[in-house]
Design a protein around this motif. Structure first.
Motif, PDB file in Angstrom:
ATOM      1  N   ALA A  74     100.657 111.165  31.331  1.00 12.42           N
ATOM      2  CA  ALA A  74      99.634 111.139  32.378  1.00 12.42           C
ATOM      3  C   ALA A  74      99.638 109.832  33.175  1.00 12.42           C
ATOM      4  O   ALA A  74      99.670 109.864  34.413  1.00 12.42           O
ATOM      5  N   PRO A  75      99.602 108.653  32.532  1.00  9.71           N
ATOM      6  CA  PRO A  75      99.577 107.415  33.321  1.00  9.71           C
ATOM      7  C   PRO A  75     100.858 107.185  34.120  1.00  9.71           C
ATOM      8  O   PRO A  75     100.803 106.705  35.254  1.00  9.71           O
ATOM      9  N   ALA A  76     102.002 107.515  33.544  1.00  8.75           N
ATOM     10  CA  ALA A  76     103.263 107.323  34.269  1.00  8.75           C
ATOM     11  C   ALA A  76     103.324 108.222  35.497  1.00  8.75           C
ATOM     12  O   ALA A  76     103.729 107.793  36.592  1.00  8.75           O
ATOM     13  N   LEU A  77     102.901 109.464  35.313  1.00  5.09           N
ATOM     14  CA  LEU A  77     102.918 110.411  36.419  1.00  5.09           C
ATOM     15  C   LEU A  77     101.937 109.978  37.515  1.00  5.09           C
ATOM     16  O   LEU A  77     102.267 110.018  38.712  1.00  5.09           O
ATOM     17  N   ALA A  78     100.736 109.551  37.125  1.00  8.28           N
ATOM     18  CA  ALA A  78      99.729 109.149  38.108  1.00  8.28           C
ATOM     19  C   ALA A  78     100.215 107.972  38.938  1.00  8.28           C
ATOM     20  O   ALA A  78     100.036 107.943  40.165  1.00  8.28           O
ATOM     21  N   ARG A  79     100.855 107.001  38.303  1.00  7.06           N
ATOM     22  CA  ARG A  79     101.336 105.831  39.047  1.00  7.06           C
ATOM     23  C   ARG A  79     102.508 106.209  39.961  1.00  7.06           C
ATOM     24  O   ARG A  79     102.615 105.707  41.087  1.00  7.06           O
TER      25      ARG A  79
END
Length: 772
Positions: free
Chosen positions: A205-210
């Motif tokens: 989730a965090p990698a995709l959001a960034r």
């Protein structure tokens, strides 16, 4: 009551039956009909032991073929009846690895509708999981080490299934029963985003959001996909696209654009129903379509062209990126121009470090490089421009079985290789141009992988007749018996073979350049050919090609070569040299006069370049084929007038002189006629001249079948126009369908020729080679 008669059988199923959900299908089918036994993968087939009531067993065998999974391609079902042994229950048992057995390997398959629904379902445990798959979709070829297809022989072996995934895997009737790529957030591959100074953001989730934030801001993100990296950027941001061009060193060659849905594609292009259907196929190729006048796509995406290459997402990660970005994204190969696509994380960080602003990585290893396939539709029929993801390594059939295993090493440009065993030809994915050590190394690695995967040890090598091609040098290093195949014969043979024919036919081979049997450069040829041999019966008039290969990047040079054949036509060629320095032109004129590096070439590709220069469309190209693409784009769908070339007989061969065509369109341009009309007229004139050549040959030879081959038939207007004309003459037209018209089909044609010569015992065509 008379007991029902019991029966038993051992069943062997060959074809594409591994990696396509075949074992779970067999399991469900056996349970439905209350049959006992087992099913397993073996190295060359799926093996089934089946037992039960005769009527149920007969129905099982009928439905085995009729209701097979949509991705399966059954070649043969062998049934050996035997006495029942009292088998009860049905199971999937351990696979059997058998030496010297081979079978097709499934290509990678785009995310299926069921997985896509789960991907965006908040109540599903795989909600927004970037690697969601089932037996109907996901990676295959790019993760397989060897056959038979089981998790431990793929790069998924690094990920042990959690209890929930394992339960699905073991449950008959579940969509993920024996899905070898099965995983979830808890147990599967994971994303990581790397930004400047190697700052790492881990977790899906965090990698995709960034990554989405970067894309929305106009940054370039390297995305690890199925068969390698894409370079992604906002396709509506012209400044960002131009920055990508600068960093990638790709001045003008068009970029592909990915959109989430067919509806989004319609906002960008004038889609036909056939084109929309092609976009949505499980193979998910890039499809060339006509851009809408009001499209928001940045001009830098496809400069100078009326069409764009569109594709739909091929992986759940692509779905998530597009959903988050909320706009179309450029998705181009993750490489510097002319280099192989990057596949490894560290490799990408090193090789793409000066291109990308961020790297969206994952930890599922890629075992085979795999570019996107590119197609266009002509008369609603698919024509390949590049055959790779989704289609390779699906085998092609050979009309004549190869008596011995054959390796065909293909050409120098748009390289592929083919391994042929008996009637199967395993044609590799696009390898690229053999112009660099990196591409040559990739060619060798890919060849090693195919030989291991398909268990082929070639005994004969087929290669192009050109002694200077790197592929010819590779052939010479192998120490095998060798078959040299003329370039344009291989083109025609490829079309013959894919249609299951042996000839003879009238073969029209139009491309850039190929090594001719008479020492000149060929490229606009008409042959009478079968699989074993050919005879050149017509061609377009050769013209000097000043600078040799340099002329492919300088259309004005090609125009000057044609002008040297009839200097009084100079006023009609004026636009070709506008802005070209007098000294540069004078130098090339002296080069032509002295015959210094100015080989004679009957090249259709260079004729198109010359026409583009004569019409002032393009004098210098940044990539081969740019001038011809722009000329076709300019012609569009306009009606056309004809200025046929002159046809003479020289030494018993028909020779078409295109100078009258070039002079006519040049004079009309000077007169003020519309350039787009003249581009259409040029296409019509070439088609009309070719039609007349073929008509005369058909009448004199009594042949009624024509095979169209060569890279120039990627031009939809030329292919459609000539096909229509020849059909109206009552001729049967064979066009490339399973492989590209361009040099990507050469290796397959070489294999077909070699198989035919070996089968005929044509020893004169088989010579031991040494490195040139």
């Amino acid at each position: 009551m008379i007991p029902a008669e019991r029966a038993a059988a051992r069943v062997r199923v060959t074809g594409l039956v591994q990696g396509v959900g075949f074992r779970p299908f067999v399991h469900r089918l056996a349970l439905r009909h209350h049959l006992g036994g087992w099913v397993r993968n073996a190295s060359g087939e799926v093996q089934i032991e089946i037992e039960g009531i005769e009527l149920d067993l007969t129905t099982f065998l009928e439905e085995l073929r009729a209701d097979a999974p949509p991705l399966a391609r059954i070649e043969e079902v062998g049934v050996d009846r035997h006495e029942p042994e009292g088998l009860e229950g049905f199971s999937v048992i351990e696979s059997l690895a058998e030496p010297n057995r081979r079978q097709p390997v499934s290509a990678d398959v785009a995310t299926c509708p069921a997985c896509e629904r789960e991907l965006f379902d908040e109540s599903d445990r795989r909600y927004r999981y970037p690697f969601i798959t089932c037996t109907d979709c996901g990676p295959r070829f790019t993760i397989i080490d060897e056959m038979p297809y089981d998790r431990e022989r793929t790069s998924m072996r690094a990920f042990a299934q959690c209890p929930d995934c394992l339960a699905e895997y073991q449950t008959p009737g579940d969509r993920r029963h024996h899905s070898e790529t099965n995983s979830c957030h808890r147990c599967g591959p994971r994303l990581e985003l790397v930004i400047p100074d190697r700052v790492r953001i881990t977790g899906n989730a965090p990698a995709l959001a960034r990554a989405v934030t970067l894309l929305r801001s106009g940054a370039i993100v390297a995305v690890r996909g199925l068969g390698g990296f894409h370079l992604a950027v906002d396709a509506t941001n012209d400044r960002a696209v131009r920055r990508l061009r600068s960093r990638k060193r790709r001045e003008a060659k068009p970029f592909a654009v990915m959109v989430r849905t067919i509806e989004a594609a319609r906002d960008l292009a004038e889609l036909t129903e056939a084109e929309a259907a092609q976009l949505a196929t499980p193979e998910r190729p890039v499809v060339l379509v006509r851009a809408r006048a009001d499209s928001p796509i940045a001009p830098a995406v496809a400069p100078g062209l009326a069409w764009i290459g569109l594709m739909l997402p091929s992986t759940p990660l692509h779905h998530l990126l597009l959903e988050g970005a909320g706009r179309p994204l450029v998705m181009t190969s993750g490489n510097l121009s002319e280099e192989p696509i990057a596949i490894g994380n560290e490799e990408a960080l090193e090789r793409l470090g000066r291109i990308a602003d961020g790297f969206l990585l994952h930890d599922r290893e890629i075992l085979a490089r795999y570019d996107d396939s590119v197609v266009r539709l002509v008369r609603d029929r698919r024509v390949f421009l590049r055959r790779a993801r989704g289609f390779a390594p699906m085998p092609q059939s050979l009309p004549l079985a190869a008596p011995r295993p054959i390796l065909a090493v293909g050409p120098h440009l748009k390289s592929t290789f083919t391994l042929a065993v008996e009637r199967r030809a395993f044609v590799s994915q696009h390898q690229g141009d053999l112009d660099s050590l990196e591409t040559l190394e990739q060619f060798r690695l890919s060849l090693d992988g195919y030989q291991r995967l398909f268990r082929v040890r070639p005994e004969v090598v087929a290669h192009d007749a050109h002694p200077g091609y790197l592929s010819t040098r590779i052939a010479g290093e192998l120490g095998l018996e060798a078959v040299a195949v003329q370039h344009h014969h291989a083109h025609v043979a490829a079309v013959l073979a894919e249609h299951g024919e042996t000839g003879p036919v009238i073969g029209v081979a139009f491309d850039g350049t190929g090594y001719g049997a008479d020492g000149t450069v060929w490229g606009a040829e008409v042959l009478i050919a079968d699989l074993r041999d050919y005879r050149r019966v017509a061609h377009f008039l050769p013209a000097p090609l000043p600078g040799g290969d340099a002329a492919a990047r300088a259309p004005w040079r090609a125009a000057l070569g044609y002008l040297s054949l009839d200097p009084p036509c100079a006023p009609s060629f004026a636009a070709a040299f506008a802005g070209i320095a007098r000294a540069d032109r004078a130098l090339v004129e002296r080069q032509i006069a002295a015959r210094i590096n100015s080989p004679l070439a009957s090249s259709m590709g260079r004729l198109f370049d010359a026409a583009a220069a004569v019409l002032g469309v393009r004098q210098v190209s940044s990539f081969e084929g740019q001038a011809a693409m722009e000329l076709e784009s300019l012609a569009g769908r306009r009606s056309a007038a004809e200025h046929p070339g002159r046809i003479d007989v020289i030494d018993g061969i028909l020779v078409a002189d295109p100078l009258p065509i070039l002079a006519a369109i040049g004079w009309r341009l000077q007169r003020g006629d519309d350039r787009a009309d003249l581009a259409a007229d040029f296409h019509a004139s070439v088609a009309r001249t070719t039609e007349e050549l073929v008509r005369q040959i058909a009448e004199s030879s009594a042949l009624s079948t024509v095979a169209l081959a060569g890279g120039c038939f990627q031009n939809a207007r030329l292919l459609e126009s000539l096909s229509t004309r020849l059909t109206r003459l009552g001729l049967r037209v064979l066009a490339p369908r399973a492989l590209s018209p361009n040099d990507g089909a050469i290796s397959y044609g070489q294999a077909a020729v070699a198989a035919a010569r070996l089968a005929a015992g044509d020893a004169s065509a088989i010579l031991p080679t040494t490195p040139p």
